[in-house]
Write a protein that holds these residues in place. Structure first.
Motif, PDB file in Angstrom:
ATOM      1  N   TYR A  69       0.099  15.718   5.907  1.00  9.54           N
ATOM      2  CA  TYR A  69      -0.878  15.655   4.792  1.00  9.54           C
ATOM      3  C   TYR A  69      -2.067  16.751   4.912  1.00  9.54           C
ATOM      4  O   TYR A  69      -2.419  17.141   5.934  1.00  9.54           O
ATOM      5  N   LYS A  70      -2.502  17.080   3.776  1.00 10.99           N
ATOM      6  CA  LYS A  70      -3.548  18.023   3.534  1.00 10.99           C
ATOM      7  C   LYS A  70      -4.721  17.603   2.918  1.00 10.99           C
ATOM      8  O   LYS A  70      -5.615  17.419   3.456  1.00 10.99           O
ATOM      9  N   LEU A 222      -0.201   8.097   3.893  1.00  8.66           N
ATOM     10  CA  LEU A 222      -1.067   8.839   3.676  1.00  8.66           C
ATOM     11  C   LEU A 222      -0.653   9.773   2.733  1.00  8.66           C
ATOM     12  O   LEU A 222      -1.192  10.608   1.845  1.00  8.66           O
ATOM     13  N   MET A 223       0.874  10.150   2.933  1.00 10.94           N
ATOM     14  CA  MET A 223       1.645  11.215   2.255  1.00 10.94           C
ATOM     15  C   MET A 223       1.685  10.567   0.609  1.00 10.94           C
ATOM     16  O   MET A 223       1.826  11.562  -0.409  1.00 10.94           O
ATOM     17  N   ALA A 224       1.721   9.418   0.670  1.00  7.17           N
ATOM     18  CA  ALA A 224       2.042   8.933  -0.863  1.00  7.17           C
ATOM     19  C   ALA A 224       0.576   8.988  -1.758  1.00  7.17           C
ATOM     20  O   ALA A 224       0.595   9.344  -2.613  1.00  7.17           O
ATOM     21  N   ALA A 225      -0.515   8.901  -0.743  1.00  2.00           N
ATOM     22  CA  ALA A 225      -1.512   9.300  -1.643  1.00  2.00           C
ATOM     23  C   ALA A 225      -1.751  10.861  -1.791  1.00  2.00           C
ATOM     24  O   ALA A 225      -2.159  11.124  -2.796  1.00  2.00           O
ATOM     25  N   GLU A 226      -1.209  11.464  -0.829  1.00  5.39           N
ATOM     26  CA  GLU A 226      -1.192  13.094  -1.017  1.00  5.39           C
ATOM     27  C   GLU A 226      -0.503  13.448  -2.456  1.00  5.39           C
ATOM     28  O   GLU A 226      -1.020  14.326  -3.042  1.00  5.39           O
ATOM     29  N   LEU A 238      -7.161   3.317  -0.807  1.00 14.21           N
ATOM     30  CA  LEU A 238      -6.008   3.042  -0.314  1.00 14.21           C
ATOM     31  C   LEU A 238      -6.076   1.378  -0.015  1.00 14.21           C
ATOM     32  O   LEU A 238      -7.236   0.790  -0.152  1.00 14.21           O
ATOM     33  N   CYS A 239      -5.290   0.614   0.188  1.00 16.17           N
ATOM     34  CA  CYS A 239      -5.262  -0.786   0.461  1.00 16.17           C
ATOM     35  C   CYS A 239      -4.149  -1.448   1.287  1.00 16.17           C
ATOM     36  O   CYS A 239      -2.940  -1.322   1.068  1.00 16.17           O
ATOM     37  N   GLU A 240      -4.546  -2.062   2.693  1.00 18.92           N
ATOM     38  CA  GLU A 240      -3.609  -2.620   3.647  1.00 18.92           C
ATOM     39  C   GLU A 240      -3.365  -4.110   2.979  1.00 18.92           C
ATOM     40  O   GLU A 240      -4.267  -4.777   2.733  1.00 18.92           O
ATOM     41  N   ARG A 241      -2.106  -4.279   2.862  1.00 14.30           N
ATOM     42  CA  ARG A 241      -1.724  -5.941   2.510  1.00 14.30           C
ATOM     43  C   ARG A 241      -0.670  -6.321   3.148  1.00 14.30           C
ATOM     44  O   ARG A 241      -0.015  -7.207   2.601  1.00 14.30           O
ATOM     45  N   GLY A 242      -0.620  -5.776   4.352  1.00 17.95           N
ATOM     46  CA  GLY A 242       0.071  -6.767   5.380  1.00 17.95           C
ATOM     47  C   GLY A 242       1.698  -5.921   5.425  1.00 17.95           C
ATOM     48  O   GLY A 242       2.081  -5.442   4.392  1.00 17.95           O
ATOM     49  N   VAL A 243       2.208  -6.093   6.743  1.00 15.02           N
ATOM     50  CA  VAL A 243       3.459  -5.233   6.635  1.00 15.02           C
ATOM     51  C   VAL A 243       4.589  -6.387   7.164  1.00 15.02           C
ATOM     52  O   VAL A 243       4.168  -7.393   7.661  1.00 15.02           O
ATOM     53  N   ARG A 244       5.772  -5.849   7.115  1.00 15.14           N
ATOM     54  CA  ARG A 244       6.749  -6.716   7.533  1.00 15.14           C
ATOM     55  C   ARG A 244       7.320  -6.746   8.933  1.00 15.14           C
ATOM     56  O   ARG A 244       7.557  -5.730   9.307  1.00 15.14           O
ATOM     57  N   THR A 245       7.105  -7.630   9.748  1.00 11.00           N
ATOM     58  CA  THR A 245       7.479  -7.859  10.939  1.00 11.00           C
ATOM     59  C   THR A 245       8.490  -8.957  11.133  1.00 11.00           C
ATOM     60  O   THR A 245       8.662  -9.770  10.489  1.00 11.00           O
ATOM     61  N   PHE A 246       9.054  -9.189  12.585  1.00 10.45           N
ATOM     62  CA  PHE A 246       9.689 -10.376  12.911  1.00 10.45           C
ATOM     63  C   PHE A 246       8.684 -11.820  12.582  1.00 10.45           C
ATOM     64  O   PHE A 246       9.364 -13.202  12.876  1.00 10.45           O
ATOM     65  N   SER A 247       7.278 -11.695  12.678  1.00 10.47           N
ATOM     66  CA  SER A 247       6.489 -12.628  12.983  1.00 10.47           C
ATOM     67  C   SER A 247       6.723 -13.505  11.514  1.00 10.47           C
ATOM     68  O   SER A 247       6.531 -13.037  10.487  1.00 10.47           O
ATOM     69  N   HIS A 267     -10.495  10.941   4.568  1.00 10.51           N
ATOM     70  CA  HIS A 267     -11.716  10.597   4.085  1.00 10.51           C
ATOM     71  C   HIS A 267     -11.676   9.606   2.819  1.00 10.51           C
ATOM     72  O   HIS A 267     -12.761   9.147   2.195  1.00 10.51           O
ATOM     73  N   LEU A 268     -10.691   9.079   2.563  1.00  8.75           N
ATOM     74  CA  LEU A 268     -10.458   8.108   1.466  1.00  8.75           C
ATOM     75  C   LEU A 268     -10.915   6.652   1.917  1.00  8.75           C
ATOM     76  O   LEU A 268     -10.707   6.207   3.103  1.00  8.75           O
ATOM     77  N   PRO A 269     -11.666   6.015   0.947  1.00  9.18           N
ATOM     78  CA  PRO A 269     -11.963   4.582   1.404  1.00  9.18           C
ATOM     79  C   PRO A 269     -10.577   3.658   1.430  1.00  9.18           C
ATOM     80  O   PRO A 269      -9.329   3.870   0.828  1.00  9.18           O
ATOM     81  N   ILE A 270     -10.489   2.674   2.330  1.00 13.83           N
ATOM     82  CA  ILE A 270      -9.498   1.715   2.502  1.00 13.83           C
ATOM     83  C   ILE A 270      -9.983   0.344   2.223  1.00 13.83           C
ATOM     84  O   ILE A 270     -10.894  -0.146   3.101  1.00 13.83           O
ATOM     85  N   LEU A 271      -9.225  -0.475   1.530  1.00 13.65           N
ATOM     86  CA  LEU A 271      -9.495  -1.863   1.150  1.00 13.65           C
ATOM     87  C   LEU A 271      -8.428  -2.654   2.007  1.00 13.65           C
ATOM     88  O   LEU A 271      -7.420  -2.090   2.417  1.00 13.65           O
ATOM     89  N   VAL A 272      -8.743  -4.217   2.013  1.00 13.36           N
ATOM     90  CA  VAL A 272      -7.880  -4.891   2.653  1.00 13.36           C
ATOM     91  C   VAL A 272      -7.378  -6.068   1.568  1.00 13.36           C
ATOM     92  O   VAL A 272      -8.480  -6.511   0.941  1.00 13.36           O
ATOM     93  N   ASP A 273      -6.346  -6.732   1.438  1.00 18.27           N
ATOM     94  CA  ASP A 273      -5.737  -7.570   0.626  1.00 18.27           C
ATOM     95  C   ASP A 273      -5.434  -8.787   1.440  1.00 18.27           C
ATOM     96  O   ASP A 273      -4.286  -8.747   2.149  1.00 18.27           O
ATOM     97  N   PRO A 274      -6.490  -9.776   1.711  1.00 21.98           N
ATOM     98  CA  PRO A 274      -5.893 -10.690   2.831  1.00 21.98           C
ATOM     99  C   PRO A 274      -5.236 -11.995   2.184  1.00 21.98           C
ATOM    100  O   PRO A 274      -4.541 -12.704   2.704  1.00 21.98           O
ATOM    101  N   SER A 275      -4.979 -11.729   0.850  1.00 24.64           N
ATOM    102  CA  SER A 275      -4.060 -12.887   0.097  1.00 24.64           C
ATOM    103  C   SER A 275      -2.582 -12.531   0.323  1.00 24.64           C
ATOM    104  O   SER A 275      -1.849 -13.308   0.755  1.00 24.64           O
TER     105      SER A 275
END
Lengths: 342, 342, 342, 342
Positions: A69-70, A222-226, A238-247, A267-275
């Motif tokens: 990414y650039k 980051l490449m998707a944002a690129e 950006l927004c973290e909303r949980g990833v898929r795991t065995f848990s 340098h981009l902001p990142i939010l979180v979606d706890p829902s």
């Protein structure tokens, strides 16, 4: 790219790999070790897929070194990007020291519903309102959203309460409408690698909120944002909303460490979606506190005035009065980090 | 849906949950146990999201019981679906006892390249040709495919060698073109939950090959197919192409057990893509044998006559002569299962 | 190890990293690129943890290059290891062209049970018998195995039918007993990184079957075997038994690509356990065929004459007559690879 | 347990399943639905493995309903367990409103090192000291710890600074020594299902800190604790230290949502280890704040006065002065939750 040779690779094999590298217009740097030789490669502008060298004889492995990414990278821009979301009640800042809270129902169901939630949210001081008019649902038999009618309801909510509006687009057609009606265009997790949609969002005039895919690595995120920036739209959060795991005790595993990891690289902001990140109403408050404590630039929270009758995601929606409490607590946590909420 | 109550739930709490269930037009079946009471629910047609009951007081957990897919299910159709792919050299059957091999380059690069690979593949007896004209790439700076020009090249390959053509569509615009030029429309892993695209594919006149998303559960995979069938297109074949796990020695983890799992639940054929499934040239042959041995209805293999110069995925492409060997071995394995290749 | 510097790292930062490397008695090889400099390191014998250099200023990342395993590696021994398991009816070979089948109940329950299964298995031609006397169970309230009494029953089964016996040890005490009574010592998935037990197994006089941990990477798996070899016991066979992923339709995700991956890096034989690998009786046969087709050196299959009464893992145990059918089919698949079963 | 029947299951098949259930001494509760019948089972005390019913004809699936843990459950004890760790300077409380900080080097290397770190930590106010004398290392060639000599050094650190000492045991032999020298016995992630060790810890006279395994589900984690309680030792605290996922930017994925999930189901305290949880020095502070914000009952942090010379895990160790800063910030966050640190 670094090429690792077998411990018993011959001089000839090493020379052949170097020759191939040079024939591609790149420079080879052999590094003889006690056990084996490695070969560094420089000069690649990112367009050549060098993994193929792995199949040359004597080669053990190709290890990528440079990140692809650039524009999203801190190499391109060192200071934090601070977005300005225009709303009828003035700009809302997101990024750097500024934390943005976004709240609203999962889906726009009726004008009544949105107006009711909107009124209650207004009282909490929140300035950005979310609600889905286009709903990507696992089942074709589930409620798919009201479409443009939903966008019109959102516009009324904005007019009534002065909120900025964030809502999801799911294809090029809906994106054009969302661009007209809303203030921020959301790209959902399932579309994080819908590159056609990302390019279209890159040509949009409105800021974009991009959610991390369910199994996206940090580089892919980051490449998707690129993709969006590379088409000219630099207003991306950006927004973290949980990833898929065995848990299996929560719907997804909220990966909060991605927040400082993004902030180190981009340098981009990142939010979180706890829902969506937890899928459980009783985990929204503690994970909201944690997200702000880890350094997130904002929260995206599902709020419904009658979650048990919600047409989607009622299980993870909290009540407006719970959101008010959440607001108080995350402001206190934000103080510890010397951050400003909204 | 089954509601599990806390061990110390009161009679009143249990009654409240039952009342709520009945108020939704459903029937509640309390099952008193030695430790705790559970409540079965019947009568739900799939449209109600009952997870929300989890937030009622005294409730521990809501456990979904019925599967949400209908048309793809063996409940709807007991016998195997056998698809007929029309080609200039006659129909190719896929499903039941019929195994289909599909081969070709990852990306359509030039007419020369496709004609060269095509000629060499023709000699192996394969009858379905794959090649991407629209390439979903992680980086915006990577080769994105030739678009319609690529589709025209594929049409020439069909005319020259009598292959049926399989190629990927990435949005509604490209799907319309793929429908015109190709014989099978591929929906890629990254678009498995691009519901807008799935609905469009459901209205197409050509068969669809749907790849499993990188982190799709079996239910989500079948529900994505359900989207296509629910719009009227019953000619769907599925394709396992590896899932994302912690395991880092291969690009993805090929989940071969999904083949008998799909075949137990659904009448649709399921193929395996060992090229993306492993991402390594030297694993394509062993995993191809394994896929046929586990019962797959076909293989999708990347073949390039000069993999080291491929514009994408050269690392996992095999040579035409390696594909010829693969064909021989998988036919022998197919014999053990009394299956017919192509 | 390769150190990747930031694109704007100063000459001074690069010199400081090189100086630190040299001060550790290693050699630094700076590779200046167009975007950034990387620094190769040679001379490390594996004892220094260089990851710490990542915290020096100007450093982006430390990338490990050399693999840490030695004795298990093909660098140490190029040809396949073929183990000889002594049994009353002659040696059984495992490795190279030789495929070993191992069958028996999950747990040793009673002498009757083992004798009954043993008699039925004898008829199928299998020569190695498995059964657990020490059972690692998730719950302390589940059947924990018969202990030494179980080992005595296994010894009787060997005497009666001429089988070689494979059974699990769970701590140093049980390992000493298993070493006395059995022919192969099994280390289970949950103990793959019980290094104290691995060292003890390395000093044992009997061959060891080491199962892959539920979330073990390939490197960790090979390093666990390295513990055993480093103590002097070179008679080790590996066993893939499924890894833990998000995929929820089977108990584990059987990672068959690990078979060619191990065989590329190591000379040790690798078997597959389709019973634990899938956790479902109806998947044992197809995955057994697939395991042999991918190139596994053997199978470990749970067989019970009355699975519905089994004290553990009945859900994944097949009947002796099903195992007889399995034997026939895997022999046919083995023929395709020119391999010899038992 | 709930048995789900096929939609076309016959009356006879349903009766057969019910009869089998009753023959096991349990009670069957058929629930006829519009699509299919489900059968609830009551009366199972946890010892019967009913999954085997899944293989009866007409059965689709067996869904476990009751949780298998008892003593660790809030069903057994509603109020929070508050542990008292005795130290020369008085008891330290862990659990409920009490947050405990634990700090120290990954490995005990020399008396000098421990005394130096100890002195600097003393100044931060921390009261519990950690350091490994027995180190479970991936490679047999890495530093394995000083053993009993290391325990003696830890005892001197306690005498010098009044700390309580937490250190890991890796087998029955080391556990006996740790029980003698230390104040809390740690069971590491790799041994979370070393049931032999868990039982021994259950007979120990000292409190136990049990770390979550790298791929342990919540149920498995609680069942591992149940092993310890079932042998009579009720002084158990849990510790989340990151799980293994596809996500590759950090060593592990810290699953902070497990904290409220444990607290909902169990009365035991749960701590968080942000050092192993992220594996990166620069993420320890933000994730420490997040852990306390989500409601953790304590933190386990690796601190080294010279991380670049650490014999293990230097990459994730912070400096004593960084820990002092961490202490200040987590206390501020704890205030938001009305919790007391140490």
């Amino acid at each position: 790219m670094l090429i690792v040779m077998q411990s018993h690779a011959t001089e000839e094999q090493i020379r052949a790999v170097c020759a191939r590298i040079e024939s591609l217009g790149l420079k080879a740097h052999p590094i003889p070790g006690s056990l084996r030789t490695a070969i560094g490669i420089t000069g690649n502008q990112g367009s050549l897929d060098l993994g193929v060298l792995e199949s040359m004889s004597g080669v053990v492995e190709c290890i990528p070194v440079s990140k692809p990414y650039k524009l999203v990278s801190r190499d391109a821009k060192e200071e934090d990007t601070v977005l300005r979301i225009p709303t009828p009640s003035g700009d809302v800042l997101v990024g750097g020291k500024h934390i943005a809270l976004v709240a609203g129902p999962c889906a726009v169901e009726t004008e009544d519903q949105c107006m009711t939630v909107g009124a209650q949210l207004k009282a909490t001081g929140v300035r950005l309102f979310r609600g889905g008019a286009y709903k990507p649902r696992t089942s074709p038999y589930s409620f798919q959203g009201l479409g443009e009618e939903g966008l019109k309801i959102l516009a009324k909510v904005r007019d009534a309460y002065g909120f900025g509006i964030i809502t999801e687009a799911i294809d090029n057609e809906s994106l054009a409408l969302v661009e007209d009606y809303a203030d921020v265009i959301q790209i959902g997790a399932r579309n994080m690698q819908n590159f056609s949609l990302l390019k279209r969002a890159g040509r949009a005039k409105k800021p974009v909120l991009l959610k991390r895919g369910m199994s996206a690595t940090l580089d892919e995120f980051l490449m998707a944002a690129e993709y969006i920036l590379s088409e000219g739209n630099y207003n991306v959060m950006l927004c973290e909303r949980g990833v898929r795991t065995f848990s299996d005790f929560s719907r997804n595993t909220l990966d909060l460490a991605v927040v400082p990891a993004v902030q180190k690289r981009s340098h981009l902001p990142i939010l979180v979606d706890p829902s969506h990140g937890t899928g459980k109403r009783n985990k929204v408050l503690p994970l909201s506190r944690a997200a702000v404590a880890v350094g997130a630039n904002g929260l995206l929270v599902e709020v419904h005035h009658d979650p048990e009758k919600a047409l989607s995601d009622g299980m993870q929606s909290i009540l407006p009065e719970e959101f008010a409490e959440l607001t108080v607590e995350v402001k206190q946590v934000a103080n510890v980090l010397h951050r400003i909420v909204n």
